[in-house]
Design an enzyme around this catalytic site. Structure first.
Site, mmCIF file in Angstrom:
data_model
loop_
_atom_site.group_PDB
_atom_site.id
_atom_site.type_symbol
_atom_site.label_atom_id
_atom_site.label_comp_id
_atom_site.label_asym_id
_atom_site.label_seq_id
_atom_site.Cartn_x
_atom_site.Cartn_y
_atom_site.Cartn_z
ATOM 1 N N LYS A 23 0.826 -1.220 0.000
ATOM 2 C CA LYS A 23 0.000 0.000 0.000
ATOM 3 C C LYS A 23 0.857 1.266 0.000
ATOM 4 O O LYS A 23 0.577 2.208 -0.726
ATOM 5 C CB LYS A 23 -0.930 0.022 1.226
ATOM 6 C CG LYS A 23 -1.905 -1.120 1.294
ATOM 7 C CD LYS A 23 -2.853 -0.972 2.472
ATOM 8 C CE LYS A 23 -2.170 -1.018 3.827
ATOM 9 N NZ LYS A 23 -1.517 -2.298 4.137
ATOM 10 N N ARG A 42 -9.064 1.640 9.936
ATOM 11 C CA ARG A 42 -8.605 0.271 10.191
ATOM 12 C C ARG A 42 -9.752 -0.608 10.671
ATOM 13 O O ARG A 42 -9.624 -1.815 10.728
ATOM 14 C CB ARG A 42 -7.513 0.263 11.267
ATOM 15 C CG ARG A 42 -6.163 0.727 10.739
ATOM 16 C CD ARG A 42 -5.126 0.765 11.842
ATOM 17 N NE ARG A 42 -3.942 1.469 11.388
ATOM 18 C CZ ARG A 42 -2.788 0.898 11.093
ATOM 19 N NH1 ARG A 42 -2.653 -0.396 11.210
ATOM 20 N NH2 ARG A 42 -1.761 1.601 10.693
ATOM 21 N N ARG A 65 12.545 -9.253 3.408
ATOM 22 C CA ARG A 65 12.837 -7.814 3.520
ATOM 23 C C ARG A 65 14.022 -7.560 4.440
ATOM 24 O O ARG A 65 14.151 -8.180 5.488
ATOM 25 C CB ARG A 65 11.614 -7.061 4.076
ATOM 26 C CG ARG A 65 10.500 -6.958 3.079
ATOM 27 C CD ARG A 65 9.667 -5.709 3.219
ATOM 28 N NE ARG A 65 9.017 -5.530 4.514
ATOM 29 C CZ ARG A 65 7.958 -4.739 4.688
ATOM 30 N NH1 ARG A 65 7.443 -4.085 3.674
ATOM 31 N NH2 ARG A 65 7.421 -4.604 5.876
ATOM 32 N N ARG A 85 13.872 -6.244 10.175
ATOM 33 C CA ARG A 85 13.152 -5.502 11.213
ATOM 34 C C ARG A 85 12.333 -6.470 12.059
ATOM 35 O O ARG A 85 11.871 -7.492 11.563
ATOM 36 C CB ARG A 85 12.189 -4.486 10.576
ATOM 37 C CG ARG A 85 12.877 -3.389 9.802
ATOM 38 C CD ARG A 85 11.882 -2.347 9.348
ATOM 39 N NE ARG A 85 10.604 -2.942 8.943
ATOM 40 C CZ ARG A 85 9.558 -2.242 8.535
ATOM 41 N NH1 ARG A 85 9.627 -0.948 8.462
ATOM 42 N NH2 ARG A 85 8.433 -2.843 8.172
ATOM 43 N N ARG A 103 0.173 -9.795 12.865
ATOM 44 C CA ARG A 103 -0.338 -8.608 12.158
ATOM 45 C C ARG A 103 -1.397 -9.010 11.119
ATOM 46 O O ARG A 103 -2.387 -8.311 10.937
ATOM 47 C CB ARG A 103 0.813 -7.861 11.478
ATOM 48 C CG ARG A 103 1.695 -7.098 12.473
ATOM 49 C CD ARG A 103 2.958 -6.572 11.810
ATOM 50 N NE ARG A 103 2.685 -5.464 10.917
ATOM 51 C CZ ARG A 103 3.507 -5.080 9.947
ATOM 52 N NH1 ARG A 103 4.648 -5.726 9.740
ATOM 53 N NH2 ARG A 103 3.205 -4.050 9.174
#
Length: 210
Positions: free
Chosen positions: A13, A88, A123, A156, A167
């Protein structure tokens, strides 16, 4: 053009919002950024938010909606905007409607949990300059070393498999119901995640023209 981008964490996004900003010449209104700015600038709503943040509490929906309303009054939002990070939940979507904040389209980027898990697992970010990489899609020239500054590349905490899984669970439980909410209002447009960033952008622009 007033837009919301929906999609699971890692759906892309943020990347798409940046590209659409340039293409459509409208700003991305990131909730996190405007919340920090409102607190820093000491606006009335910012001071309210700061009181909750200082107490280690979540900022309530009505304060967040107040901060968004303040930001949308600014000149750069006259021709539209992309909302990033809100709504959200259904409660936030209803609060936006109540505040008179309406949209032309809600674009949902559809991507499987498996693809997101794979994507997030690869990532890496530079701990020195913050540059982003991906071990498959955007690998550094030398493994574990930043091309820009030679810093060490790290994963991360947000991208650790157990964090990504939780999540995604929160997304499915709290945010995904927004698709039905906006479909009822004939605003929902779904876009299948494509193999490249450019192809996903093209698919989004196509549904916006439809």
């Amino acid at each position: 053009m007033k837009l919301i981008l929906l999609g699971a964490p890692g759906a892309g996004k943020g990347t798409q919002a940046e590209i659409l900003c340039d293409r459509l010449r409208i700003p991305t209104i990131s909730t996190g950024n405007i919340l920090r700015a409102a607190v820093k600038n000491g606006t009335p709503t910012g001071l309210k938010a700061k009181a909750f943040m200082d107490a280690g509490q979540l900022v309530p929906d009505e304060v967040i909606i107040g901060i968004i309303s303040e930001r949308l009054q600014e000149d750069d939002c006259k021709n539209g905007y992309i909302l990033d990070g809100v709504p959200r939940t259904i409660a936030q979507a209803e609060a936006l409607e109540k505040a008179g904040i309406l949209f032309d389209a809600v674009v949902s980027i559809e991507i499987s949990d498996e693809t997101i898990m794979e994507r997030m697992a690869g990532r890496r970010v530079c701990e020195s300059c913050g540059a982003s990489y991906h071990v498959v899609a955007v690998p550094p020239k030398q493994e574990g070393v930043c091309d820009r500054c030679g810093g060490k590349l790290i994963r991360r905490k947000d991208d650790a498999p157990e964090t990504v899984k939780s999540r995604l669970d929160v997304y499915h439980q709290e945010t995904e119901p927004l698709k039905a909410f906006y479909a009822k209002r004939n605003l929902l447009k779904t876009v299948e995640n494509q193999s490249t960033v450019e192809a996903t952008t093209a698919a989004i622009l196509k549904v916006l023209e439809a």
